[in-house]
Design an enzyme around this catalytic site. Structure first.
Site, PDB file in Angstrom:
ATOM      1  N   HIS A 265       1.266  -0.921  -0.133  1.00 51.57           N
ATOM      2  CA  HIS A 265      -0.356   0.337   0.086  1.00 51.57           C
ATOM      3  C   HIS A 265       0.856   1.214   0.065  1.00 51.57           C
ATOM      4  CE1 HIS A 265      -3.468   3.200   1.017  1.00 51.57           C
ATOM      5  NE2 HIS A 265      -3.772   2.028   0.636  1.00 51.57           N
ATOM      6  N   ASP A 319      -7.634  -5.414  -0.054  1.00 56.12           N
ATOM      7  CA  ASP A 319      -8.234  -6.200  -0.961  1.00 56.12           C
ATOM      8  C   ASP A 319      -7.917  -7.577  -0.493  1.00 56.12           C
ATOM      9  OD1 ASP A 319      -9.544  -4.754  -2.578  1.00 56.12           O
ATOM     10  OD2 ASP A 319      -7.300  -3.632  -3.223  1.00 56.12           O
TER      11      ASP A 319
HETATM   12  C1  LIG Z   1      -1.146  -0.570  -3.692  1.00 58.12           C
HETATM   13  C2  LIG Z   1       0.645  -0.645  -4.617  1.00 58.12           C
HETATM   14  C3  LIG Z   1       0.135  -0.028  -5.771  1.00 58.12           C
HETATM   15  C4  LIG Z   1       1.703   0.531  -3.844  1.00 58.12           C
HETATM   16  O1  LIG Z   1       2.649   0.766  -4.776  1.00 58.12           O
HETATM   17  P1  LIG Z   1       4.422   2.073  -3.773  1.00 58.12           P
HETATM   18  O2  LIG Z   1       4.107   2.133  -3.106  1.00 58.12           O
HETATM   19  O3  LIG Z   1       4.233   2.979  -4.537  1.00 58.12           O
HETATM   20  O4  LIG Z   1       5.301   0.558  -4.117  1.00 58.12           O
HETATM   21  P2  LIG Z   1       5.558   0.137  -5.209  1.00 58.12           P
HETATM   22  O5  LIG Z   1       4.982  -0.276  -6.376  1.00 58.12           O
HETATM   23  O6  LIG Z   1       6.500   1.005  -5.637  1.00 58.12           O
HETATM   24  O7  LIG Z   1       6.550  -1.371  -4.563  1.00 58.12           O
HETATM   25  C5  LIG Z   1       7.479  -1.085  -3.330  1.00 58.12           C
HETATM   26  C6  LIG Z   1       8.798  -2.215  -3.818  1.00 58.12           C
HETATM   27  O8  LIG Z   1       8.076  -3.691  -3.555  1.00 58.12           O
HETATM   28  C7  LIG Z   1       6.991  -3.847  -4.521  1.00 58.12           C
HETATM   29  N1  LIG Z   1       5.628  -4.758  -4.025  1.00 58.12           N
HETATM   30  C8  LIG Z   1       4.833  -3.821  -3.579  1.00 58.12           C
HETATM   31  N2  LIG Z   1       4.220  -3.945  -3.416  1.00 58.12           N
HETATM   32  C9  LIG Z   1       3.956  -5.378  -3.927  1.00 58.12           C
HETATM   33  C10 LIG Z   1       3.194  -6.579  -4.301  1.00 58.12           C
HETATM   34  N3  LIG Z   1       1.958  -7.019  -3.587  1.00 58.12           N
HETATM   35  N4  LIG Z   1       3.462  -7.493  -3.917  1.00 58.12           N
HETATM   36  C11 LIG Z   1       5.165  -7.959  -3.773  1.00 58.12           C
HETATM   37  N5  LIG Z   1       5.666  -6.607  -3.838  1.00 58.12           N
HETATM   38  C12 LIG Z   1       5.672  -6.340  -4.235  1.00 58.12           C
HETATM   39  C13 LIG Z   1       7.352  -3.911  -5.988  1.00 58.12           C
HETATM   40  O9  LIG Z   1       7.654  -4.589  -6.600  1.00 58.12           O
HETATM   41  C14 LIG Z   1       8.857  -3.131  -5.610  1.00 58.12           C
HETATM   42  O10 LIG Z   1       9.541  -3.377  -5.710  1.00 58.12           O
HETATM   43  P3  LIG Z   1      11.306  -3.008  -5.845  1.00 58.12           P
HETATM   44  O11 LIG Z   1      11.200  -2.086  -5.607  1.00 58.12           O
HETATM   45  O12 LIG Z   1      12.420  -4.098  -5.568  1.00 58.12           O
HETATM   46  O13 LIG Z   1      10.512  -2.513  -7.456  1.00 58.12           O
HETATM   47  C15 LIG Z   1       1.119  -1.860  -4.675  1.00 58.12           C
HETATM   48  O14 LIG Z   1       1.511  -2.582  -3.707  1.00 58.12           O
HETATM   49  C16 LIG Z   1       0.995  -2.915  -5.395  1.00 58.12           C
HETATM   50  O15 LIG Z   1       0.193  -2.919  -6.842  1.00 58.12           O
HETATM   51  N6  LIG Z   1       0.028  -3.824  -4.406  1.00 58.12           N
HETATM   52  C17 LIG Z   1      -0.968  -4.667  -5.021  1.00 58.12           C
HETATM   53  C18 LIG Z   1      -1.627  -4.545  -5.290  1.00 58.12           C
HETATM   54  C19 LIG Z   1      -2.906  -3.810  -4.830  1.00 58.12           C
HETATM   55  O16 LIG Z   1      -3.628  -4.835  -4.107  1.00 58.12           O
HETATM   56  N7  LIG Z   1      -3.501  -2.863  -4.892  1.00 58.12           N
HETATM   57  C20 LIG Z   1      -4.748  -2.540  -4.298  1.00 58.12           C
HETATM   58  C21 LIG Z   1      -3.841  -1.886  -2.711  1.00 58.12           C
HETATM   59  S1  LIG Z   1      -5.428  -0.870  -1.568  1.00 58.12           S
END
Ligand SMILES: CC(C)(COP(=O)(O)OP(=O)(O)OC[C@H]1O[C@@H](n2cnc3c(N)ncnc32)[C@H](O)[C@@H]1OP(=O)(O)O)[C@@H](O)C(=O)NCCC(=O)NCCS
Length: 391
Positions: A265, A319
């Site tokens: 998140h 989620d």
């Molecule tokens: C929600 C979300 C977009 C938050 O994103 P964010 O804070 O911008 O974090 P990032 O997407 O930049 O990820 C940071 C790191 O954590 C990792 N990471 C983040 N969420 C992850 C997950 N669900 N599973 C595995 N790795 C994850 C990314 O791959 C990234 O790794 P890296 O630095 O080696 O490239 C992201 O966690 C995600 O896509 N989660 C899955 C979708 C989800 O459940 N969304 C609902 C949110 S309520």
């Protein structure tokens, strides 16, 4: 020639940019805390109802019994759709995505409002409530049309969550199904300045009408980086199919740098407090309905992901179990995001009204990095960009 005289800071993704003061929602992402108007999400999920929580968000205080009853009556009276609006929904292609239907239908509701524009905050709030109520009827009517069934009119006396399940299935839900739906709506009703709430705020700042404001929110929620993660999380659970396959799924996904849906998140760097509530609720409902295999598979994926992501700030979010809960309630997967919208209209309305009470047009800037003073050539002298690159 340079376009800028001073160094400029770009806030890509607007991370940590504050756009207003607010009294609506507070998230402490390190401490796993979420409050609506100061009330903890745990207390609201445990003791409130969606209608009461929506009132709290939109008006700013918990209603008295009389105020709550009046509010419920008001929502009930707003739920039916204009027959023309119903005809319009009937005309939509049955293969349409329900989020596209919802976006189009909410926008169209403005056409049936003789006075969609108003500067009066009370009138605007009332329009928000009308949309909040009618969205149940829109989603369920479309779902019935696409399944070759006639839509059902709202049933007086049923609450928001129960009436939604009734209009969807044609059966009055039992107490535990209605309660589970109600709590899910409370958990999704508000979440501070997320992308869709910001979209609503931007539209509100132009003094546009409530139909335009809430349509902006729906369009923004539609993207897979915002709403929709629970749909993917559920599909994953269904594909994995059995708890015994969870570990190999997680290991392979992480090895291929794939994200585990329902984890991570932008704000929570610890447990999402809504996850704990919805997991407990899902487990209880699964046990009651004998759907423990699905639930156990979701738990096995969660446990395996937690083990492999230990030491990171990636924790389960709401989620991870909301899709599982909706599936156990018998709801089709492509309705999960519309349900999210159906609840979040409360938060969008609250934020738009709050912003309008101290409005300032939102107009950020873009750092121009192109050329300046480019000579204008007659068309016959121009070389197309692609041709120029070939030379
Ligand atoms: C929600 C979300 C977009 C938050 O994103 P964010 O804070 O911008 O974090 P990032 O997407 O930049 O990820 C940071 C790191 O954590 C990792 N990471 C983040 N969420 C992850 C997950 N669900 N599973 C595995 N790795 C994850 C990314 O791959 C990234 O790794 P890296 O630095 O080696 O490239 C992201 O966690 C995600 O896509 N989660 C899955 C979708 C989800 O459940 N969304 C609902 C949110 S309520």
């Amino acid at each position: 020639m340079s376009a800028f005289k001073e160094p400029v800071v770009i806030h890509k993704g607007l991370d940590n940019v504050y756009v207003k003061e607010s009294r609506i929602c507070f998230i402490d992402g390190e401490a796993s805390k979420l409050f609506y108007r100061g009330y903890s999400i745990e207390d609201l999920a445990d003791r409130s109802t969606f209608e009461e929580t929506a009132y709290l968000l939109i008006f700013g205080w918990l209603p008295t019994s009389t105020q709550l009853q009046k509010f419920k009556d008001q929502l009930e009276s707003y739920r039916p759709l204009d027959p023309d609006a119903l005809r319009l929904i009937r005309s939509f292609p049955t293969h349409s995505d329900p989020m596209d239907v919802l976006r189009t239908a909410v926008s169209a509701l403005g056409l049936y409002d003789p006075q969609p524009m108003s500067d009066d905050i009370d009138v605007r709030r009332d329009k928000g409530l009308r949309i909040l109520a009618k969205v149940l009827t829109i989603i369920t009517a479309f779902d019935r049309f696409r399944n070759h069934k006639e839509p059902l009119p709202p049933k007086p006396g049923l609450g928001h969550a129960a009436d939604f399940l009734y209009m969807l299935t044609g059966k009055e839900p039992d107490v535990s199904d209605a309660h589970a739906m109600d709590v899910a709506l409370i958990l999704h009703a508000e979440h501070e300045m997320n992308a869709s709430t910001f979209a609503c705020t931007v539209t509100a700042s132009t003094l546009a009408d409530m139909y335009s404001i809430l349509t902006s929110g729906i369009g923004t929620l539609r993207g897979p980086l915002h709403g929709g993660a629970n749909e993917v999380a559920l599909r994953t659970v269904l594909e994995v199919g059995d708890a015994s396959r969870a570990e190999s799924y997680v290991v392979e996904a992480l090895a291929h740098k794939k994200k585990i849906m329902g984890f991570g998140h932008r704000v929570y760097k610890s447990w999402d407090p809504r996850y704990l509530i919805i997991k407990k609720l899902g487990g209880e409902l699964a046990a009651k309905k004998g759907q423990t295999k699905l639930f156990d598979t979701a738990v096995a994926i969660e446990m395996s992901a937690r083990k492999h992501l230990e030491g990171t700030t990636i924790f389960p979010n709401v989620d991870s179990y909301s899709g599982v809960l909706f599936h156990i309630l018998g709801i089709q997967t492509d309705l999960f995001t519309p349900i999210f919208a159906m609840s979040r209209i409360a938060g969008w309305t609250a934020h738009s009204i709050e912003y309008l009470q101290a409005n300032r047009l939102i107009r950020p800037k873009a750092l121009y990095v192109g050329t300046i003073g480019t000579p204008y050539l007659a068309s016959e002298l121009r070389i197309g960009k692609a041709e120029e690159e070939k030379e």
